[in-house]
Design an enzyme around this catalytic site. Structure first.
Site, PDB file in Angstrom:
ATOM      1  N   LYS A  22       0.836  -1.215   0.000  1.00 50.85           N
ATOM      2  CA  LYS A  22       0.000   0.000   0.000  1.00 50.85           C
ATOM      3  C   LYS A  22       0.866   1.259   0.000  1.00 50.85           C
ATOM      4  O   LYS A  22       0.684   2.139  -0.831  1.00 50.85           O
ATOM      5  CB  LYS A  22      -0.912   0.009   1.232  1.00 50.85           C
ATOM      6  CG  LYS A  22      -1.646   1.323   1.422  1.00 50.85           C
ATOM      7  CD  LYS A  22      -2.538   1.329   2.641  1.00 50.85           C
ATOM      8  CE  LYS A  22      -1.850   1.707   3.922  1.00 50.85           C
ATOM      9  NZ  LYS A  22      -1.620   3.147   4.121  1.00 50.85           N
ATOM     10  N   ASN A  23       1.800   1.337   0.943  1.00 56.20           N
ATOM     11  CA  ASN A  23       2.541   2.591   1.078  1.00 56.20           C
ATOM     12  C   ASN A  23       3.477   2.846  -0.100  1.00 56.20           C
ATOM     13  O   ASN A  23       3.816   3.996  -0.379  1.00 56.20           O
ATOM     14  CB  ASN A  23       3.323   2.616   2.394  1.00 56.20           C
ATOM     15  CG  ASN A  23       2.402   2.853   3.584  1.00 56.20           C
ATOM     16  OD1 ASN A  23       1.204   3.124   3.404  1.00 56.20           O
ATOM     17  ND2 ASN A  23       2.937   2.734   4.790  1.00 56.20           N
ATOM     18  N   CYS A 123      -5.651  13.659  12.476  1.00 56.25           N
ATOM     19  CA  CYS A 123      -5.592  12.265  12.065  1.00 56.25           C
ATOM     20  C   CYS A 123      -5.689  11.427  13.316  1.00 56.25           C
ATOM     21  O   CYS A 123      -5.242  11.844  14.390  1.00 56.25           O
ATOM     22  CB  CYS A 123      -4.272  12.038  11.355  1.00 56.25           C
ATOM     23  SG  CYS A 123      -3.810  10.337  11.248  1.00 56.25           S
ATOM     24  N   ARG A 128       0.244  14.698  13.088  1.00 55.28           N
ATOM     25  CA  ARG A 128       0.783  14.493  11.739  1.00 55.28           C
ATOM     26  C   ARG A 128       0.840  15.772  10.891  1.00 55.28           C
ATOM     27  O   ARG A 128       0.118  15.914   9.902  1.00 55.28           O
ATOM     28  CB  ARG A 128       0.002  13.391  11.021  1.00 55.28           C
ATOM     29  CG  ARG A 128       0.125  12.074  11.735  1.00 55.28           C
ATOM     30  CD  ARG A 128      -0.552  10.959  11.003  1.00 55.28           C
ATOM     31  NE  ARG A 128       0.292  10.304  10.036  1.00 55.28           N
ATOM     32  CZ  ARG A 128      -0.063   9.200   9.381  1.00 55.28           C
ATOM     33  NH1 ARG A 128      -1.234   8.667   9.578  1.00 55.28           N
ATOM     34  NH2 ARG A 128       0.758   8.645   8.522  1.00 55.28           N
ATOM     35  N   ASP A 313       4.142   0.785  12.133  1.00 58.12           N
ATOM     36  CA  ASP A 313       2.959   0.134  11.541  1.00 58.12           C
ATOM     37  C   ASP A 313       2.806  -1.327  11.969  1.00 58.12           C
ATOM     38  O   ASP A 313       1.836  -1.981  11.590  1.00 58.12           O
ATOM     39  CB  ASP A 313       3.019   0.215  10.003  1.00 58.12           C
ATOM     40  CG  ASP A 313       2.706   1.613   9.495  1.00 58.12           C
ATOM     41  OD1 ASP A 313       2.289   2.467  10.303  1.00 58.12           O
ATOM     42  OD2 ASP A 313       2.877   1.856   8.279  1.00 58.12           O
ATOM     43  N   ARG A 405      -8.790  -0.283   3.798  1.00 59.86           N
ATOM     44  CA  ARG A 405      -7.798   0.682   3.304  1.00 59.86           C
ATOM     45  C   ARG A 405      -6.456  -0.003   3.074  1.00 59.86           C
ATOM     46  O   ARG A 405      -5.670   0.472   2.245  1.00 59.86           O
ATOM     47  CB  ARG A 405      -7.603   1.809   4.330  1.00 59.86           C
ATOM     48  CG  ARG A 405      -8.757   2.793   4.387  1.00 59.86           C
ATOM     49  CD  ARG A 405      -8.388   3.963   5.275  1.00 59.86           C
ATOM     50  NE  ARG A 405      -7.033   4.381   5.008  1.00 59.86           N
ATOM     51  CZ  ARG A 405      -6.134   4.733   5.923  1.00 59.86           C
ATOM     52  NH1 ARG A 405      -6.455   4.751   7.192  1.00 59.86           N
ATOM     53  NH2 ARG A 405      -4.916   5.090   5.583  1.00 59.86           N
TER      54      ARG A 405
HETATM   55  C1  UD1 Z   1       4.246   6.986   6.459  1.00 62.33           C
HETATM   56  C2  UD1 Z   1       3.353   5.795   6.227  1.00 62.33           C
HETATM   57  C3  UD1 Z   1       2.753   5.303   7.541  1.00 62.33           C
HETATM   58  C4  UD1 Z   1       3.870   5.054   8.560  1.00 62.33           C
HETATM   59  C5  UD1 Z   1       4.784   6.263   8.677  1.00 62.33           C
HETATM   60  C6  UD1 Z   1       5.984   6.011   9.565  1.00 62.33           C
HETATM   61  C7  UD1 Z   1       2.484   6.146   3.997  1.00 62.33           C
HETATM   62  C8  UD1 Z   1       1.315   6.452   3.148  1.00 62.33           C
HETATM   63  N1  UD1 Z   1       2.299   6.169   5.314  1.00 62.33           N
HETATM   64  O1  UD1 Z   1       3.422   8.029   6.977  1.00 62.33           O
HETATM   65  O2  UD1 Z   1       2.029   4.102   7.284  1.00 62.33           O
HETATM   66  O3  UD1 Z   1       3.269   4.814   9.820  1.00 62.33           O
HETATM   67  O4  UD1 Z   1       5.275   6.632   7.383  1.00 62.33           O
HETATM   68  O5  UD1 Z   1       6.698   4.907   9.121  1.00 62.33           O
HETATM   69  O6  UD1 Z   1       3.540   5.827   3.514  1.00 62.33           O
HETATM   70  N2  UD1 Z   1       6.297  14.712  10.841  1.00 62.33           N
HETATM   71  C9  UD1 Z   1       6.409  16.055  11.120  1.00 62.33           C
HETATM   72  N3  UD1 Z   1       6.303  16.936  10.079  1.00 62.33           N
HETATM   73  C10 UD1 Z   1       6.094  16.524   8.787  1.00 62.33           C
HETATM   74  C11 UD1 Z   1       5.987  15.137   8.517  1.00 62.33           C
HETATM   75  C12 UD1 Z   1       6.104  14.259   9.576  1.00 62.33           C
HETATM   76  O7  UD1 Z   1       6.600  16.454  12.260  1.00 62.33           O
HETATM   77  O8  UD1 Z   1       6.015  17.367   7.897  1.00 62.33           O
HETATM   78  C13 UD1 Z   1       6.424  13.737  11.961  1.00 62.33           C
HETATM   79  C14 UD1 Z   1       5.139  12.919  12.138  1.00 62.33           C
HETATM   80  O9  UD1 Z   1       4.201  13.593  12.950  1.00 62.33           O
HETATM   81  C15 UD1 Z   1       5.670  11.679  12.792  1.00 62.33           C
HETATM   82  C16 UD1 Z   1       7.049  11.500  12.124  1.00 62.33           C
HETATM   83  O10 UD1 Z   1       7.387  12.789  11.588  1.00 62.33           O
HETATM   84  O11 UD1 Z   1       5.852  11.885  14.174  1.00 62.33           O
HETATM   85  C17 UD1 Z   1       7.105  10.475  11.033  1.00 62.33           C
HETATM   86  O12 UD1 Z   1       6.040  10.671  10.111  1.00 62.33           O
HETATM   87  P1  UD1 Z   1       6.182  10.315   8.565  1.00 62.33           P
HETATM   88  O13 UD1 Z   1       7.359   9.422   8.385  1.00 62.33           O
HETATM   89  O14 UD1 Z   1       6.145  11.576   7.783  1.00 62.33           O
HETATM   90  O15 UD1 Z   1       4.866   9.497   8.292  1.00 62.33           O
HETATM   91  P2  UD1 Z   1       3.961   9.524   6.987  1.00 62.33           P
HETATM   92  O16 UD1 Z   1       4.780   9.777   5.782  1.00 62.33           O
HETATM   93  O17 UD1 Z   1       2.780  10.396   7.236  1.00 62.33           O
END
Ligand code: UD1
Length: 426
Positions: A22-23, A123, A128, A313, A405
């Protein structure tokens, strides 16, 4: 609303085919925006999130054509063509349904010189934010405006110049957006402390197949030299390591043995190491990974971390399994706040779990009992399915749309290894 009904207590044994990730799919699909030629993605999972992303692409003017041509093994392919982009705006109605919609921001900006995406909002598993996505694009020369719940990114001279950015926190999504924006820049981009999840390697490999120049793939230092244009490609989505890990936990929690057909061991070492530490035997076979229970489950101490660490995850699924381990397990969730929402539901099934902030202590119990339960996110829902498979009696997991999902043909795959499970309309 549909629910998943399970009669627990059966030892599961057999083979489960692992679907496309999925991701990975959710970051490969927006790559279609980077070229006017056709992009065909094979091994695409049939999931609600993939359909939602395809719908978003259609709204932007990208044509999508699905074919099941890759056989009776349920694999499907999608051909996307973005030769005529009609809109550079990802609207709230679509982004609200799926956070990953933010992944159109980088490629659309790279191709069209501007992109507007609704802010994703809250979320279920924490705040997030998307600040890192925006900071990385700014470092590459984008101008960012926030207004009326939308973020607009533009390249002042039509194309981004590229630039260097060091992520203060490892972010999968922000790394993906930055990479997709950088491939069509006029100059060089260097990303430091980039995420190196296998899904990012999959993204980089696709981009290279489309003509991008990326060095350092699989490391936290990516060097991307922008090119004038990208061409189409035909690419297979990688297998889903989280789906595979979830079914490995199904073997563990039922005292069974499941071969995860198509799973790639190299992507899953943190998961297979944890399974082994819990007393399961993991064998790398010709077809994938075979996971077998050997007796009582052993307790673990697990802290989630960016790849190659233990994935957030998989935290909820391991917690269910450890609820039946002999002794106390310690879990720490370092990536997301508020990711223990399955705990109250597991407690209703007889689990003995204490949480404090981001830490949890799981006191192993002798058995779980079936109940009506519901969860508020995808992996939490899977942890309840796992608990239901091991529990005595009947379990009904409500809000199945979370499972849809991210788990393709869940009931079918689990029935095939002996589970008594069905979807019920409500
Ligand atoms: C992706 C995955 C999700 C997985 C996560 C962590 C997809 C679609 N989803 O989510 O399944 O759980 O990686 O492995 O691929 N953060 C910030 N600012 C930002 C972005 C992130 O502070 O702009 C923080 C988030 O709140 C979190 C951490 O960084 O604490 C990691 O998040 P991130 O790796 O970005 O997760 P996603 O890409 O949303």
């Amino acid at each position: 609303m549909d629910s998943i009904w399970i009669k627990g207590g059966t030892r599961l044994e057999g083979r489960i085919p692992i679907s496309g990730a999925k991701n990975a799919a959710l970051t490969l699909i927006p790559c279609a925006l980077l070229t006017d030629e056709e992009l065909t993605l094979g091994n695409l999972p049939r999931l609600a999130d993939v359909d939602s992303f395809a719908h978003l692409m259609n709204e932007l003017g990208v044509t999508t054509k699905v074919s099941g041509k890759r056989g009776a093994d349920h694999k499907r392919a999608m051909t996307l063509k973005a030769d005529h982009i009609e809109s550079t705006v990802a609207p709230y109605e679509l982004v609200r349904k799926m956070r990953a919609s933010i992944l159109v921001l980088g490629p659309m900006l790279a191709r069209m010189g501007e992109s507007t995406v609704s802010l994703p909002g809250g979320c279920a598993i924490g705040d997030r934010p998307i600040d890192l996505h925006l900071r990385a694009l700014e470092a590459m020369g984008a101008e960012i405006e926030l207004a009326a719940g939308y973020v607009k990114a533009s390249a002042p001279k039509g194309r981004l110049p590229g630039g260097d950015y060091s992520f203060p926190v490892v972010s999968v999504g922000a790394t993906e957006n930055a990479v997709m924006a950088a491939v069509l820049a006029t100059g060089r981009t260097q990303l430091f402390n980039a995420a190196r999840e296998p899904e990012i390697v999959d993204l980089c490999n696709l981009l290279v197949a489309m003509g991008a120049r990326i060095e350092g793939i699989g490391t936290s230092h990516l060097v991307i030299d922008g090119v004038e244009g990208l061409h189409g490609a035909d690419y297979e989505v990688m297998p889903d390591r989280i789906e595979a890990g979830s079914y490995a936990c199904a073997a563990g929690i039922t005292g069974g043995s499941i071969e995860l057909v198509g799973a790639r061991p190299g992507d899953m070492l943190a998961i297979t190491n944890a399974l082994a530490a819990a007393g399961l035997v993991t064998e790398f076979t010709d077809d994938g990974i075979k996971v077998s229970a050997t007796g009582k489950l052993k307790p673990l101490a697990i802290s989630t971390a960016p790849y190659p660490g233990f994935p957030t995850d998989m935290q909820a699924q391991f917690m269910s399994m450890l609820a039946l381990a002999e002794g106390e397990s310690y879990l720490e969730e370092t990536i997301f706040e508020n990711r223990y929402m399955h705990v109250p539901e597991l407690r209703r099934m007889g689990a003995n779990i204490d949480t404090r902030g981001r830490s949890a202590i799981v006191h192993g119990v002798e058995g779980l009992t079936g109940a009506q339960v519901m969860a508020t996110d995808l992996r939490a829902s899977m942890s309840l399915v796992l608990a239901g498979l091991a529990a005595e009696g009947e379990t009904e997991v409500l809000r199945v749309y979370h499972l849809d999902r991210g788990y393709e043909r869940l009931e079918e795959k689990l029935s095939a290894v002996g589970a008594t499970i069905e979807r019920r309309g409500g």
